[in-house]
Design an enzyme around this catalytic site. Structure first.
Site, PDB file in Angstrom:
ATOM      1  N   ASP A 116      48.982 -42.872 -43.722  1.00 18.58           N
ATOM      2  CA  ASP A 116      48.303 -42.586 -42.460  1.00 18.58           C
ATOM      3  C   ASP A 116      48.178 -41.088 -42.218  1.00 18.58           C
ATOM      4  OD1 ASP A 116      47.948 -45.184 -41.853  1.00 18.58           O
ATOM      5  OD2 ASP A 116      49.556 -45.329 -40.381  1.00 18.58           O
TER       6      ASP A 116
ATOM      7  N   LYS B 103      43.153 -42.015 -39.291  1.00 16.34           N
ATOM      8  CA  LYS B 103      42.032 -41.747 -38.400  1.00 16.34           C
ATOM      9  C   LYS B 103      41.661 -40.285 -38.535  1.00 16.34           C
ATOM     10  CE  LYS B 103      43.481 -45.132 -35.050  1.00 16.34           C
ATOM     11  NZ  LYS B 103      44.032 -45.359 -33.729  1.00 16.34           N
TER      12      LYS B 103
ATOM     13  N   MET C  88      51.027 -41.477 -27.515  1.00 17.25           N
ATOM     14  CA  MET C  88      49.561 -41.616 -27.405  1.00 17.25           C
ATOM     15  C   MET C  88      49.076 -41.444 -25.965  1.00 17.25           C
ATOM     16  SD  MET C  88      48.991 -44.830 -30.005  1.00 17.25           S
ATOM     17  CE  MET C  88      50.495 -45.692 -29.599  1.00 17.25           C
TER      18      MET C  88
HETATM   19  N1  SAH Z   1      54.985 -45.107 -35.699  1.00 14.34           N
HETATM   20  C1  SAH Z   1      54.979 -43.800 -35.065  1.00 14.34           C
HETATM   21  C2  SAH Z   1      54.091 -43.767 -33.840  1.00 14.34           C
HETATM   22  C3  SAH Z   1      52.616 -43.951 -34.163  1.00 14.34           C
HETATM   23  S1  SAH Z   1      51.613 -43.915 -32.745  1.00 14.34           S
HETATM   24  C4  SAH Z   1      56.418 -43.395 -34.721  1.00 14.34           C
HETATM   25  O1  SAH Z   1      57.321 -44.254 -34.772  1.00 14.34           O
HETATM   26  O2  SAH Z   1      56.646 -42.227 -34.410  1.00 14.34           O
HETATM   27  C5  SAH Z   1      51.040 -42.248 -32.771  1.00 14.34           C
HETATM   28  C6  SAH Z   1      51.724 -41.448 -31.696  1.00 14.34           C
HETATM   29  O3  SAH Z   1      53.054 -41.145 -32.082  1.00 14.34           O
HETATM   30  C7  SAH Z   1      51.086 -40.111 -31.409  1.00 14.34           C
HETATM   31  O4  SAH Z   1      49.965 -40.228 -30.564  1.00 14.34           O
HETATM   32  C8  SAH Z   1      52.234 -39.402 -30.733  1.00 14.34           C
HETATM   33  O5  SAH Z   1      52.395 -39.848 -29.410  1.00 14.34           O
HETATM   34  C9  SAH Z   1      53.425 -39.905 -31.532  1.00 14.34           C
HETATM   35  N2  SAH Z   1      53.757 -39.005 -32.642  1.00 14.34           N
HETATM   36  C10 SAH Z   1      53.821 -39.306 -33.929  1.00 14.34           C
HETATM   37  N3  SAH Z   1      54.213 -38.242 -34.667  1.00 14.34           N
HETATM   38  C11 SAH Z   1      54.407 -37.241 -33.799  1.00 14.34           C
HETATM   39  C12 SAH Z   1      54.830 -35.886 -33.927  1.00 14.34           C
HETATM   40  N4  SAH Z   1      55.134 -35.324 -35.112  1.00 14.34           N
HETATM   41  N5  SAH Z   1      54.918 -35.135 -32.798  1.00 14.34           N
HETATM   42  C13 SAH Z   1      54.644 -35.663 -31.576  1.00 14.34           C
HETATM   43  N6  SAH Z   1      54.234 -36.935 -31.418  1.00 14.34           N
HETATM   44  C14 SAH Z   1      54.122 -37.715 -32.497  1.00 14.34           C
END
Ligand code: SAH
Length: 267
Positions: free
Chosen positions: A52, A73, A186
């Site tokens: 991803d 995306k 998100m």
């Molecule tokens: N599975 C992922 C979440 C995916 S949804 C997890 O467990 O972290 C995508 C959202 O995750 C983003 O919009 C943001 O809100 C958050 N996110 C993922 N990586 C991030 C990062 N390095 N810094 C800040 N937010 C992050």
């Protein structure tokens, strides 16, 4: 002891990724130091990796020989549909490849890992789930915000802000009424809607709030304020996704921990 020796000692405990199997894994929020040994082992074994957008390039570079399939995306638009991603993973497994499906954070936290695991079951593809550090907890820790702190909170709410303001929205007032801190994934584009809904639900405007963007990467930024000021501060700072919104008393710990950390490094 050298890192290689530590890894050599642990390696025999790790499982083999078999041909035709899929490992559905989380790569953590970004920093290569935050992947698990299982993921490191999968990077070494995989023939194909379906990854991803949130998976850091440095992590993929470690997998020297695997074929790489981007399934993320671009520019906020889904460039590949979920059904197509699932079909790709199944096809690669049926070709007898060792498949690593790598997602940002943890695959089962707002990661659609559940849907993909379900599809693998339905298609009879053997798989394992490898958990990862979710951004909402690891990203907070890196920003010196403890997820729980005695005397401040007894629970923490992980929520999605994706549908804020739509018919499919969460009951923000009910979440505010718990008095427990919230970490919103998100949510940046709906920040003002979320702030308004929490305030309407009774959360004081003086409640500490923070936004952490690109946590655990070189681009990490942290902005802190209150429920009243955070939207304006985020706009002025020009913050961009991926972002976590944190609301609650735990945010106030950051200033103290950061100051102490600086003093220790200076001394
Ligand atoms: N599975 C992922 C979440 C995916 S949804 C997890 O467990 O972290 C995508 C959202 O995750 C983003 O919009 C943001 O809100 C958050 N996110 C993922 N990586 C991030 C990062 N390095 N810094 C800040 N937010 C992050």
């Amino acid at each position: 002891m050298k890192l290689e020796r530590v890894i050599c000692k642990l390696a025999p405990r790790l499982s083999a990724l078999e041909p035709g199997h899929v490992w559905l894994a989380g790569a953590g929020p970004g920093d290569a130091g935050q992947i698990t040994l299982d993921v490191a082992s999968a990077l070494a074994q995989a023939d194909a990796i379906v990854y991803d957008a949130l998976v850091d390039a440095s992590i993929l570079e470690a997998a020297e020989s695997a074929e790489l399939h981007f399934a993320g995306k671009r520019g906020g638009k889904a460039s590949i549909q979920q059904d197509d991603i699932t079909a790709l993973i199944i096809r690669l497994a049926r070709e007898g490849k060792r498949v690593l499906r790598l997602k940002g954070g943890d695959p089962f936290v707002f990661g659609r890992g559940g849907e993909e695991a379900f599809a693998l079951v339905q298609n009879g593809i053997p798989f394992r789930i490898l958990p990862g550090l979710t951004a909402g907890l690891a990203g907070l820790a890196g920003a010196h915000i403890p997820a729980t702190m005695r005397g401040i909170n007894k629970a923490i709410i992980l929520a999605t802000g994706h549908a804020a303001g739509t018919d499919d929205d969460l009951d923000w007032a009910a979440l505010a009424a718990t008095g427990q801190p919230l970490v919103v994934y998100m949510g940046l584009k709906n920040l003002e809607i979320i702030v308004a809904a929490l305030a309407k639900g009774g959360l004081a405007f003086s409640t500490p709030a923070a936004i952490v963007t690109s946590a655990a990467t070189d681009k990490e930024r942290v902005v802190t304020g209150t429920l009243e000021t955070i939207s304006g501060l985020a706009r002025t700072a020009g913050l961009e996704a991926p972002a976590l919104i944190v609301v609650g008393g735990i945010v106030s710990m950051r200033a103290e921990l950061t100051a102490l950390h600086r003093m220790m490094r200076a001394g």
